[in-house]
Structure formats: C-alpha cells, structure tokens
Scaffold this motif. Structure first.
Motif, PDB file in Angstrom:
ATOM      1  N   ALA A 208     -40.720  51.727  -0.549  1.00  0.00           N
ATOM      2  CA  ALA A 208     -41.595  51.429   0.584  1.00  0.00           C
ATOM      3  C   ALA A 208     -41.097  50.180   1.303  1.00  0.00           C
ATOM      4  CB  ALA A 208     -43.033  51.217   0.103  1.00  0.00           C
ATOM      5  N   LEU A 209     -40.740  50.351   2.579  1.00  0.00           N
ATOM      6  CA  LEU A 209     -40.303  49.237   3.416  1.00  0.00           C
ATOM      7  C   LEU A 209     -41.440  48.876   4.356  1.00  0.00           C
ATOM      8  CD1 LEU A 209     -38.120  47.330   4.646  1.00  0.00           C
ATOM      9  CD2 LEU A 209     -37.516  49.224   6.174  1.00  0.00           C
ATOM     10  N   THR A 210     -41.987  47.665   4.221  1.00  0.00           N
ATOM     11  CA  THR A 210     -43.069  47.194   5.078  1.00  0.00           C
ATOM     12  C   THR A 210     -42.503  46.252   6.135  1.00  0.00           C
ATOM     13  OG1 THR A 210     -44.661  47.364   3.262  1.00  0.00           O
ATOM     14  CG2 THR A 210     -45.300  46.031   5.167  1.00  0.00           C
ATOM     15  N   VAL A 211     -42.723  46.583   7.395  1.00  0.00           N
ATOM     16  CA  VAL A 211     -42.207  45.802   8.521  1.00  0.00           C
ATOM     17  C   VAL A 211     -43.387  45.249   9.318  1.00  0.00           C
ATOM     18  CG1 VAL A 211     -40.816  45.851  10.623  1.00  0.00           C
ATOM     19  CG2 VAL A 211     -40.169  47.282   8.670  1.00  0.00           C
ATOM     20  N   ALA A 224     -45.800  48.353  10.089  1.00  0.00           N
ATOM     21  CA  ALA A 224     -45.362  49.714   9.793  1.00  0.00           C
ATOM     22  C   ALA A 224     -44.847  49.780   8.365  1.00  0.00           C
ATOM     23  CB  ALA A 224     -44.271  50.152  10.769  1.00  0.00           C
ATOM     24  N   GLU A 225     -45.178  50.871   7.692  1.00  0.00           N
ATOM     25  CA  GLU A 225     -44.645  51.109   6.352  1.00  0.00           C
ATOM     26  C   GLU A 225     -43.845  52.399   6.364  1.00  0.00           C
ATOM     27  OE1 GLU A 225     -46.114  50.805   1.794  1.00  0.00           O
ATOM     28  OE2 GLU A 225     -47.117  52.354   2.972  1.00  0.00           O
ATOM     29  N   LEU A 226     -42.605  52.301   5.930  1.00  0.00           N
ATOM     30  CA  LEU A 226     -41.720  53.453   5.825  1.00  0.00           C
ATOM     31  C   LEU A 226     -41.560  53.781   4.348  1.00  0.00           C
ATOM     32  CD1 LEU A 226     -38.391  53.989   7.738  1.00  0.00           C
ATOM     33  CD2 LEU A 226     -38.491  54.327   5.277  1.00  0.00           C
ATOM     34  N   VAL A 227     -41.925  55.004   3.968  1.00  0.00           N
ATOM     35  CA  VAL A 227     -41.850  55.440   2.570  1.00  0.00           C
ATOM     36  C   VAL A 227     -40.766  56.491   2.443  1.00  0.00           C
ATOM     37  CG1 VAL A 227     -43.096  56.461   0.637  1.00  0.00           C
ATOM     38  CG2 VAL A 227     -44.301  54.944   2.226  1.00  0.00           C
ATOM     39  N   LEU A 228     -39.829  56.253   1.524  1.00  0.00           N
ATOM     40  CA  LEU A 228     -38.694  57.152   1.315  1.00  0.00           C
ATOM     41  C   LEU A 228     -38.736  57.729  -0.084  1.00  0.00           C
ATOM     42  CD1 LEU A 228     -36.520  54.359   2.598  1.00  0.00           C
ATOM     43  CD2 LEU A 228     -36.176  56.573   3.643  1.00  0.00           C
TER      44      LEU A 228
END
Length: 242
Positions: A208-211, A224-228
């Motif tokens: 999880a990348l939180t920007v 924004a949170e990007l979940v991979l």
C-alpha cells in the motif's frame, strides 16, 4: 513553485538497477542479484527492494521465473527514466485501463482525517478505481478530497477523468500541487480489496502506497492510497516502513 516529489527509497533502487541494465552491467538474459544481496548492497529494507523489483517487472525491464530468480529483459520499447509514482496516482488519465468502482461523499476514516487535517467524522469526497493490465486487476486506487476543494469540479462525476484529478483541483481552486509525502507498507488486504484485486486469499499480502499532496502553504489537498497485489513468498517476514 513547481510541483516537487522527493524520490522514495525504492525509486533509488529502481534508478540504480535501470542504469546497470543500460550500461551493460546486467545484460539482457542475465540473472539479477538475489533480494538478500540487494538489501545488503543498498542498505534498505526488504519491502523497499521488493517494491523496486515489482516496478521493474511491471514496466518490462525484468521478468521472474518461478524457482529460478529474476532475469533482465533489457530496456522496454517505451520507458521513462524518471520514476514518479506520485504523479501517476495524482495525474493519471482514468480512461486508460481504469474502471470506476464508486464515487461519493463518505465520513473520512480517522487516519484520512488526520492526514488531511480534517475534523473527526468530517465528510470527504472519495473516488475509487481499479486499474487493469493484461486483463488482470493490477492496482486499486482510492483518493480522498476535502469537500471545499472538490466542490465545483468533476471529481464527483461517474465519468472517467481524462485530464486527471490534479488538473481539476488546480483549475477550480486556483492553487498548485507543491509537494507530496509518500509512505509504503506491506499489509494484509481487506475482504473487499482481496475480491477486487482477485487475490487467492485474504492472507495474501499487498503493498500500500499512501500519497498525500500539499499546496505551498502546507495545506493537504488530496490523499490517495494505491494498493498492489503482492507475492506471498516475496513479502513474508516484511514490515511496514517507518
């Protein structure tokens, strides 16, 4: 002031490995050093190294062979040497391989409210979309916006935002995205995340990348949170970065 994003630690590993591939240190067809070797060489966490390797694999620089390791493919036909993960989350054209999951007003989760400097239980605009690559779900992106900044924009539209969210916020509010902070963590997915990302089980880890984006005054204007999807074997025994 121009929009700035200090490169996260994994971007340093990506750039370093790309440079070695380009200068022939790691020629096409050769095997990359192991994760443990890269962790020791770069003096970074296992989570950071794994994220870098996932990006290189996603972008076509390397490939994984089950039970053997990772091998160099060479420079992709189209590549951008400047790794800007935050810009991808904040500026991406939603019409390109993206499906809107839902959009609307919600009560900000406590962590979101804190990062956006909002009051507890304050409402925000939430926009969630699923990025699909090669017919498989690849990224789940959830963005949160303060209501005063989202008002009068198309952020609440169910249509794809071809221009990307950043341009909408900047144009309507006469402000500029100035800088961002990033945090990456390995964790277990929620039941909904596991279903949307087609994970084999809820015990399969994700990254999880939180920007968090800020204007020049320091006010946070988007989170924004990007979940991979993560590989179970690769991510075991890893921990969130501080």
């Amino acid at each position: 002031m121009p929009f700035e994003s200090a490169p996260p630690k994994y971007a340093q590993v990506v750039a370093g490995l790309q440079e070695r591939i380009l200068n022939g240190t790691y020629p096409a067809g050769s095997m990359l050093p192991s994760e443990e070797q890269l962790v020791n060489e770069w003096d970074m966490s296992r989570t950071t190294v794994i994220r870098a390797l996932q990006i290189l694999g996603r972008d076509g620089w390397i490939e994984s062979q089950q039970g053997k390791g990772r091998f160099v493919r060479g420079r992709p036909a189209t590549s951008d040497q400047r790794l800007r993960p935050s810009r991808g989350v904040l500026e991406q054209d939603e019409s390109n391989g993206s499906r809107l999951i839902d959009v609307g007003h919600v009560i900000a989760p406590d962590t979101v409210a804190a990062l956006l400097n909002l009051k507890k239980h304050e409402a925000v605009l939430r926009r969630r979309r699923l990025v699909v690559r090669d017919d498989e779900p690849d990224e789940l992106i959830t963005s949160y916006y303060p209501l005063d900044l989202a008002h009068g924009t198309r952020l609440g539209s169910e249509d794809a935002l071809i221009e990307g969210p950043r341009r909408l916020v900047e144009a309507r509010n006469k402000i500029r995205y100035d800088h961002v902070t990033e945090r990456i963590a390995a964790r277990l997915p929620s039941a909904e995340e596991a279903e949307l990302l087609a994970l084999p089980s809820k015990r399969t880890p994700v990254l999880a990348l939180t920007v968090t984006a800020f204007e020049a005054s320091g006010r946070p204007i988007q989170l924004a949170e990007l979940v991979l999807p993560g590989d179970r074997h690769e991510l075991e025994d890893t921990y969130p970065l501080a």
